[in-house]
Scaffold this motif. Structure first.
Motif, PDB file in Angstrom:
ATOM      1  N   GLY A  64      -1.204 -20.335  36.187  1.00  0.00           N
ATOM      2  CA  GLY A  64      -1.159 -19.098  35.419  1.00  0.00           C
ATOM      3  C   GLY A  64      -1.877 -17.945  36.063  1.00  0.00           C
ATOM      4  N   GLY A  65      -2.430 -17.098  35.227  1.00  0.00           N
ATOM      5  CA  GLY A  65      -3.115 -15.899  35.685  1.00  0.00           C
ATOM      6  C   GLY A  65      -4.243 -15.554  34.742  1.00  0.00           C
ATOM      7  N   ASP A  66      -4.641 -14.312  34.751  1.00  0.00           N
ATOM      8  CA  ASP A  66      -5.737 -13.837  33.916  1.00  0.00           C
ATOM      9  C   ASP A  66      -5.159 -13.188  32.655  1.00  0.00           C
ATOM     10  OD1 ASP A  66      -8.047 -12.827  32.820  1.00  0.00           O
ATOM     11  OD2 ASP A  66      -8.303 -11.261  34.317  1.00  0.00           O
ATOM     12  N   ALA A  67      -4.919 -13.987  31.628  1.00  0.00           N
ATOM     13  CA  ALA A  67      -4.317 -13.470  30.397  1.00  0.00           C
ATOM     14  C   ALA A  67      -5.222 -12.468  29.702  1.00  0.00           C
ATOM     15  CB  ALA A  67      -3.975 -14.621  29.448  1.00  0.00           C
TER      16      ALA A  67
ATOM     17  N   VAL B  35       9.346 -16.557  29.436  1.00  0.00           N
ATOM     18  CA  VAL B  35       9.145 -15.839  28.175  1.00  0.00           C
ATOM     19  C   VAL B  35      10.145 -16.386  27.154  1.00  0.00           C
ATOM     20  CG1 VAL B  35       9.171 -13.598  27.029  1.00  0.00           C
ATOM     21  CG2 VAL B  35       8.354 -13.779  29.379  1.00  0.00           C
ATOM     22  N   TYR B  36       9.599 -16.790  25.995  1.00  0.00           N
ATOM     23  CA  TYR B  36      10.409 -17.392  24.935  1.00  0.00           C
ATOM     24  C   TYR B  36      10.371 -16.540  23.677  1.00  0.00           C
ATOM     25  CZ  TYR B  36      10.108 -21.609  27.778  1.00  0.00           C
ATOM     26  OH  TYR B  36      10.184 -22.507  28.795  1.00  0.00           O
ATOM     27  N   GLU B  37      11.490 -16.527  22.974  1.00  0.00           N
ATOM     28  CA  GLU B  37      11.564 -15.864  21.671  1.00  0.00           C
ATOM     29  C   GLU B  37      11.004 -16.811  20.617  1.00  0.00           C
ATOM     30  OE1 GLU B  37      15.004 -13.669  19.177  1.00  0.00           O
ATOM     31  OE2 GLU B  37      15.492 -15.648  19.928  1.00  0.00           O
ATOM     32  N   ILE B  38      10.021 -16.324  19.843  1.00  0.00           N
ATOM     33  CA  ILE B  38       9.462 -17.117  18.752  1.00  0.00           C
ATOM     34  C   ILE B  38      10.184 -16.763  17.450  1.00  0.00           C
ATOM     35  CG2 ILE B  38       7.366 -17.619  17.435  1.00  0.00           C
ATOM     36  CD1 ILE B  38       7.392 -18.687  20.344  1.00  0.00           C
ATOM     37  N   ASP B  39      10.327 -15.466  17.185  1.00  0.00           N
ATOM     38  CA  ASP B  39      11.107 -14.969  16.043  1.00  0.00           C
ATOM     39  C   ASP B  39      11.518 -13.534  16.349  1.00  0.00           C
ATOM     40  OD1 ASP B  39       8.868 -13.334  15.428  1.00  0.00           O
ATOM     41  OD2 ASP B  39       8.112 -14.753  13.952  1.00  0.00           O
TER      42      ASP B  39
ATOM     43  N   GLY C  77      13.533 -14.991  29.451  1.00  0.00           N
ATOM     44  CA  GLY C  77      13.447 -14.636  30.858  1.00  0.00           C
ATOM     45  C   GLY C  77      12.518 -15.558  31.604  1.00  0.00           C
ATOM     46  N   SER C  78      12.676 -15.568  32.927  1.00  0.00           N
ATOM     47  CA  SER C  78      11.862 -16.418  33.770  1.00  0.00           C
ATOM     48  C   SER C  78      11.513 -15.644  35.029  1.00  0.00           C
ATOM     49  CB  SER C  78      12.645 -17.682  34.111  1.00  0.00           C
ATOM     50  OG  SER C  78      11.850 -18.577  34.828  1.00  0.00           O
ATOM     51  N   GLY C  79      10.249 -15.684  35.415  1.00  0.00           N
ATOM     52  CA  GLY C  79       9.798 -14.975  36.604  1.00  0.00           C
ATOM     53  C   GLY C  79       9.119 -15.907  37.573  1.00  0.00           C
ATOM     54  N   ARG C  80       8.378 -15.316  38.520  1.00  0.00           N
ATOM     55  CA  ARG C  80       7.701 -16.124  39.547  1.00  0.00           C
ATOM     56  C   ARG C  80       6.658 -17.051  38.951  1.00  0.00           C
ATOM     57  NH1 ARG C  80       7.395 -10.904  42.390  1.00  0.00           N
ATOM     58  NH2 ARG C  80       5.432 -10.755  41.267  1.00  0.00           N
TER      59      ARG C  80
ATOM     60  N   VAL D 109      10.011 -10.841  15.906  1.00  0.00           N
ATOM     61  CA  VAL D 109       8.888  -9.968  16.251  1.00  0.00           C
ATOM     62  C   VAL D 109       8.083 -10.495  17.444  1.00  0.00           C
ATOM     63  CG1 VAL D 109       6.755  -8.928  15.369  1.00  0.00           C
ATOM     64  CG2 VAL D 109       8.718  -9.187  13.863  1.00  0.00           C
ATOM     65  N   TRP D 110       7.921 -11.794  17.550  1.00  0.00           N
ATOM     66  CA  TRP D 110       6.996 -12.390  18.517  1.00  0.00           C
ATOM     67  C   TRP D 110       7.712 -13.063  19.681  1.00  0.00           C
ATOM     68  CZ3 TRP D 110       1.906 -11.558  18.153  1.00  0.00           C
ATOM     69  CH2 TRP D 110       1.416 -11.106  16.934  1.00  0.00           C
ATOM     70  N   VAL D 111       7.096 -12.955  20.866  1.00  0.00           N
ATOM     71  CA  VAL D 111       7.522 -13.707  22.039  1.00  0.00           C
ATOM     72  C   VAL D 111       6.307 -14.453  22.592  1.00  0.00           C
ATOM     73  CG1 VAL D 111       9.382 -12.125  22.660  1.00  0.00           C
ATOM     74  CG2 VAL D 111       7.119 -11.819  23.674  1.00  0.00           C
ATOM     75  N   LEU D 112       6.555 -15.456  23.393  1.00  0.00           N
ATOM     76  CA  LEU D 112       5.496 -16.236  24.023  1.00  0.00           C
ATOM     77  C   LEU D 112       5.736 -16.246  25.522  1.00  0.00           C
ATOM     78  CD1 LEU D 112       3.153 -18.363  23.980  1.00  0.00           C
ATOM     79  CD2 LEU D 112       4.973 -20.088  23.876  1.00  0.00           C
ATOM     80  N   ARG D 113       4.721 -15.855  26.281  1.00  0.00           N
ATOM     81  CA  ARG D 113       4.799 -15.980  27.734  1.00  0.00           C
ATOM     82  C   ARG D 113       4.009 -17.211  28.121  1.00  0.00           C
ATOM     83  NH1 ARG D 113       2.291 -11.675  31.733  1.00  0.00           N
ATOM     84  NH2 ARG D 113       0.429 -12.879  31.327  1.00  0.00           N
ATOM     85  N   ARG D 114       4.684 -18.169  28.714  1.00  0.00           N
ATOM     86  CA  ARG D 114       4.046 -19.430  29.121  1.00  0.00           C
ATOM     87  C   ARG D 114       3.916 -19.433  30.641  1.00  0.00           C
ATOM     88  NH1 ARG D 114       6.422 -24.867  26.851  1.00  0.00           N
ATOM     89  NH2 ARG D 114       5.162 -24.264  25.065  1.00  0.00           N
TER      90      ARG D 114
END
Length: 52
Positions: free
Chosen positions: A34-37, A18-22, A11-14, A24-29
């Protein structure tokens, strides 16, 4: 500077992609500053603590 995506784009937002790693895991880039992770990560931790 272009980079290789870390996995399948889910998915992609403003502000982020968001990417699928496997299975179980995803990565939000974050993009463009960016913001306050750390602050955003505190919410799910609190939700788990209160069994939300």
């Amino acid at each position: 500077m272009a980079t290789t995506p870390p996995g399948r784009l889910l998915g992609s937002g403003r502000r982020a992609d968001v990417y699928e790693i496997d299975e179980v895991w995803v990565l939000r880039r974050e993009r463009e500053g960016g913001g306050d992770a750390a602050g955003e990560g505190a919410f799910p931790a609190g939700a788990v603590r209160f069994q939300y």
